[in-house]
Motif scaffolding. Sequence first.
Motif, short mmCIF file in Angstrom:
data_model
loop_
_atom_site.label_atom_id
_atom_site.label_comp_id
_atom_site.label_asym_id
_atom_site.label_seq_id
_atom_site.Cartn_x
_atom_site.Cartn_y
_atom_site.Cartn_z
N ASN A 1 51.91 39.70 30.45
CA ASN A 1 52.19 39.55 28.78
C ASN A 1 51.75 37.90 28.06
OD1 ASN A 1 53.28 41.79 29.09
ND2 ASN A 1 54.53 41.04 30.39
N ASN A 2 52.23 36.85 29.15
CA ASN A 2 52.23 35.65 28.33
C ASN A 2 51.04 35.24 29.02
OD1 ASN A 2 53.13 35.24 31.19
ND2 ASN A 2 55.17 34.42 29.57
N GLY A 3 49.90 35.12 30.01
CA GLY A 3 49.22 34.62 30.81
C GLY A 3 49.37 33.25 31.97
N GLU A 4 51.05 33.23 32.07
CA GLU A 4 52.08 32.69 32.80
C GLU A 4 51.99 32.83 33.86
OE1 GLU A 4 56.23 30.81 32.42
OE2 GLU A 4 55.34 31.12 30.06
N ALA A 5 51.21 31.54 34.79
CA ALA A 5 51.11 31.43 36.79
C ALA A 5 52.78 31.87 37.06
CB ALA A 5 51.14 30.21 36.74
N LYS A 6 52.24 33.10 37.50
CA LYS A 6 53.98 33.79 38.19
C LYS A 6 54.26 33.31 39.93
CE LYS A 6 55.44 38.03 37.07
NZ LYS A 6 55.72 39.49 37.62
N ILE A 7 53.40 33.86 40.58
CA ILE A 7 52.74 34.13 41.66
C ILE A 7 51.42 34.29 42.21
CG2 ILE A 7 55.56 35.44 42.14
CD1 ILE A 7 53.22 38.01 42.95
N MET A 8 51.47 33.18 43.64
CA MET A 8 50.63 33.35 44.80
C MET A 8 50.39 33.57 45.33
SD MET A 8 48.34 29.22 45.20
CE MET A 8 47.00 28.95 46.20
N THR A 9 49.63 34.47 45.89
CA THR A 9 49.17 35.44 47.35
C THR A 9 47.92 34.33 47.97
OG1 THR A 9 47.96 36.54 46.67
CG2 THR A 9 50.44 37.19 45.77
N GLY A 10 48.53 34.40 49.57
CA GLY A 10 47.53 33.96 50.08
C GLY A 10 47.14 34.94 51.65
N MET A 11 46.35 34.36 52.47
CA MET A 11 46.79 34.37 54.36
C MET A 11 46.25 33.82 54.58
SD MET A 11 43.17 36.99 53.73
CE MET A 11 41.64 36.31 53.55
N HIS A 12 47.14 34.28 55.92
CA HIS A 12 46.18 33.40 56.54
C HIS A 12 45.15 33.63 58.16
CE1 HIS A 12 49.15 29.74 57.88
NE2 HIS A 12 48.58 29.93 56.16
N LEU A 13 44.21 33.71 58.50
CA LEU A 13 43.11 33.77 59.16
C LEU A 13 42.87 32.40 60.49
CD1 LEU A 13 40.03 35.54 57.71
CD2 LEU A 13 41.74 36.57 59.17
#
Lengths: 134, 553
Positions: free
Chosen positions: B116-128
């Motif tokens: 809706n507003n283009g605001e950063a909400k979450i960040m997802t990541g992964m570990h290998l």
Amino acid sequence: MMNTSKTCIIDDDEIFVIVAKKIMKVAGFSEEVTNFKNGKDAIDFFRENITNATIIPDMVFLDLNMPLMDGWDFLDALDQLDLPKKVKVFIFTSSIDPKDEKRSQDYSIVERFIEKPLTMQKLKLISESEETES
Amino acid sequence: MQNKQSGNSEFNDLSYKNIIDGADIGTWVWNFQTNKITYNEKWASILGYTLNELKPLNTDTWKKLAHPDDVEKVISSLNNYLDGKSEYYECRFRMKHKEGHWLWILDKGKIITDENNGEAKIMTGMHLDVTEKMQLQEDVMKQTAFQKLLLKIASTYINVNLDEVDSIIQQSLKEMAEFVHADRAYIFSYDFQSSSTSNTFEWCAEGISPEIDNLQLLSMDSVPHWVSKHLRGQPLYIPDVNALPDDGPLGLRAILEPQGIQSLITIPMIHEDDLLGFVGFDFVRDPYELSEKEITLLTLFSNMLVNIQDRKNKDLKLNSFLSITQNQNEKLKHFAHILSHNIRSHSSNISMILALISDEYPELHEFQLIRLLNTASDKLSETIRHLNKVILINTSSPEKLTSLNLHDIIEHTIRTLSYMAKNEGVTIENNVPSDTIVKGVESYLDSILMNLITNGIKYCSDERESYVTLYIEEVNNHLVICVEDNGLGINLEKNRDKIFGMYKTFHEHPDSRGIGLFITKNQIEAMGGKIEVESEVGKGSIFKIYLPHDEYK
């Protein structure tokens, strides 16, 4: 070939000494010939009689290879002495090394370098050059 | 990884979650609004933990487990991404496993923005877990560096001077040891005759005490494990001394443990099936596991050590042979001088006595025996003169070579021999150009030419117009003086070895002494040249004198 000089042979080779003395006698080369069997005996004699010009020989026939004190050592020792008169050294040797002849030229007292054997011819040459000098 | 119905649960799509769980991927989700972070169970289990064990779980949890040296790198990578400098976040860093070892983790992540507003909400990541891959890469790099080091050592070995061998071995031991992080490197030699072994080289890291003085002439029985392995051509490799079984007071563990050694490798040094000794590395501070490749490279190093020591031994042998030869040569020279001098003294005495006898008793000359005695004495003197000439050429210091006009010297010789040549009816021709300059000893060259031309005259053939011709040739930059005749010739098949020998004559002639060519050869060799001959019986001979080639016109 008449000479009134005194000659001394320094050589360890008995045969050479005996034969040389005979040749000199036959040739009438020298009025008196003495000998020493090595340089040591000879230089001792020179030292003992250093003031006596009548005993010191006029000519020395010197061999190079000798025990105790060889011809070179004798020449070095003789060089140190204050001789009462002029002494001429003739080297008589069986050496064939040209280095020896060259080395003999470093000694002003050495008159000539002569290869053995001693012959009448060589004796004649020596006394002739002596006569022209005197 | 966008999720349209994102709300309380970021992973409400079960199948999606399953895929991720099955792929050994740790995940994290960082909520910017709450600044809370959630990890999946795998995130923890990669590191050997359960999530429970890692509580409290927050944005700092990873920092506690990350390698302290790597934390800053992670943060700056993340900031780069957050500042828009990279398209996504990615970083490789080390984290500590529950069991204490380090793992390489590849961490990747991306921000999910509000539609809706283009605001950063979450960040997802992964570990290998990329430890294996990194290890592999590291191994390859290390091996490359190892090979480079060996190559460098090999190249220093190639051109080393004999007297530098020891110091270069010492230096390479140090380099090898430092490379594999060993604390001590050494070389031992085996002596199977006395059944002992001695430490010959040793390098110690700082703080490690040298042992070389205590390790001389050890009985081989005290290190049976070493000897038996090495005799089979195998290295003795103990990756971890602590893991060795307790095998009694004479066992391997009993030897190594008191020395504080944790790992050790010793590699046999074998030369043509002979076991010479071994090169070894001790790891005192930390155990060290060597890869197969590393062991191969260490074996290569051991071979290099064998080669360089073999070369040194050969050089030493060669040198000692050389000095023996020189010594013998000196002795021979000395002997020749003494001999010539002494024999000469006696022969000259004999000739003096004979001269005196014939002087005093001329009538004795009537006796044949006396005359024979005189002849024998003369011949003895002559032989000795010849001998002395040869001895002088060979033993006196080399005469200086000077530039000589060959044409003129030949002309002079021909003039000297003109009477003899005329008598024998031999024509001598000098075809050497008048500007030919050679390097030589004048008296030798005189004597050589005199001798060869005289031979050509003496041994001319009665059956034809005889000639001796002199000319030059050029062979491989050598100036070759040729003396050619059409005389009797020599059977070379029979006499090749003898022709330049002493007292060899090939034709009957009243003046033949068999000494001329012998002296000639010696004189040529004394000037650094050589002589060759071509000859055919009944046709003639060509003698070729090769002279040193420098600077002739």
